[in-house]
Design an enzyme around this catalytic site. Structure first.
Site, short mmCIF file in Angstrom:
data_model
loop_
_atom_site.label_atom_id
_atom_site.label_comp_id
_atom_site.label_asym_id
_atom_site.label_seq_id
_atom_site.Cartn_x
_atom_site.Cartn_y
_atom_site.Cartn_z
N GLY A 154 42.21 30.26 44.83
CA GLY A 154 41.80 31.37 45.16
C GLY A 154 42.35 32.58 44.11
N CYS A 155 41.86 34.34 44.44
CA CYS A 155 41.79 34.97 43.81
C CYS A 155 43.24 35.57 43.57
CB CYS A 155 40.77 36.86 44.56
SG CYS A 155 40.83 36.29 46.71
N TYR A 156 43.82 35.75 44.46
CA TYR A 156 45.15 36.18 45.00
C TYR A 156 46.16 34.76 43.84
CZ TYR A 156 44.72 39.66 48.85
OH TYR A 156 44.39 41.18 49.24
N ALA A 159 45.87 36.02 40.35
CA ALA A 159 46.54 36.95 39.50
C ALA A 159 48.04 36.46 39.35
CB ALA A 159 46.13 38.23 40.15
#
EC number: 1.2.1.38
Length: 326
Positions: A154-156, A159
């Protein structure tokens, strides 16, 4: 030359990945697909995204005949589809011998017990799940190369984990605290009141209950406190993370930990200098900036990515290139 089918190509992530693969000399696009019920079936991609007018491809319905055609012609399939849709499609294409790159959450947890709680379904394919590798490209390259079932993070989590994984040996038992802001494209292309122009505003959501929290914790090997926020900008993520490090840890120790990225061309690390979302938008890069207080033992690290690129499409492309040794 590897031939790639993209399913779910009408969404932001699928369209972005289409543009990336279209630009790759060693990859071709077998076809772009949407569900048979989609209002976008039969439309040129450029009708939905005029900036991709150079891509002369049409969105085809994913019929049984289309699936058979994909199996006959493609080397890999990318799924930019809903979690419950990817669950079945990934298992089917995997069983047909294709490499599968799934951008949903349907194969990110190795523990089947997590899925009813966080995704609302029982996982029906434990034998395929057992083969799935978490596609955090800078950390799992060997595993990505060796399997045909890749769960793109996922994106979160991308990061957050890019910032935290180098620090694992320095962490105490205190939970890292992650506060992250994402642009509205993270909510998808479907019309929703809270992401409309007049309604969108900086606000937290999913507090103490977002499904990316256990994804981050599982991959980090430690529980975290994760609070996502919706920002009033189109794309990008900025995660600001506060962690307590072990007594005696020095600034030099932290610098040494982050040197793991010295040979990672897409990750930039800076000490006492912090990233901006604008510097990573429309790039596949992750920018990290950190500062450590030796007296208190607290470190703050900020991580900036484009949620549609490093947080989704460009990381999927990284995984494809790693898997096929391109």
């Amino acid at each position: 030359m590897k031939n790639i089918a993209i399913i779910g190509a009408s969404g932001y992530t699928g369209a972005q990945l289409t543009a990336l693969i279209h630009a790759e000399a060693e990859l071709t696009i077998q076809g772009l697909y949407v569900s048979e019920n989609s209002l976008d079936k039969g439309k040129p991609l450029a009708d939905l995204y005029p900036s991709y007018s150079h891509i002369a491809l049409t969105l085809s319905p994913l019929s049984d005949d289309a699936k058979s055609k994909i199996v006959a012609e493609a080397d890999a399939v990318v799924l930019a589809t809903e979690h419950s849709v990817s669950l079945h499609l990934a298992a089917w294409f995997y069983s047909q011998g294709l490499a599968v790159f799934d951008l949903s959450g349907a194969y990110r947890f190795s523990d089947v017990a997590q899925y009813p709680k966080w995704y609302g379904f029982e996982h029906e394919y434990p034998e395929v799940l057992a083969k799935a590798v978490y596609g955090l490209a800078e950390w799992n390259a060997k595993e990505i190369a060796a399997t045909k079932m890749i769960a793109v993070p996922g994106c979160y989590p991308t990061a957050s984990l890019t910032a935290l994984k180098p620090l694992v040996s320095l962490l105490t038992s205190a939970y890292p605290v992650i506060n992250a802001v994402s642009g509205v494209t993270g909510a998808g292309r479907k019309a929703q009141l809270h992401t409309s122009f007049c309604e969108v505003s900086l606000t937290p959501y999913g507090v103490l209950g977002h499904r990316h929290q256990p994804e981050i914790a599982t991959q980090l090997g430690q529980e975290v406190i994760f609070t996502p926020h919706l920002g009033n900008f189109k794309r990008g993520i900025l995660a600001t993370i506060t962690v307590q490090l072990k007594p005696g840890t020095t600034t030099a120790d932290v610098a040494a930990a982050y040197s793991v990225y010295a040979q990672a061309p897409l990750v930039t690390v800076k000490h006492n200098q912090f990233p901006k979302v604008d510097d990573v938008v429309l790039t596949p890069n992750c920018h990290l900036g950190w500062k450590f207080d030796e007296n208190s033992g607290y470190l703050v690290v900020a991580s900036a990515i484009d949620n549609l690129m490093k947080g989704a499409a460009s990381q999927a492309l990284q995984c494809i290139k790693i898997h096929f040794n391109l």
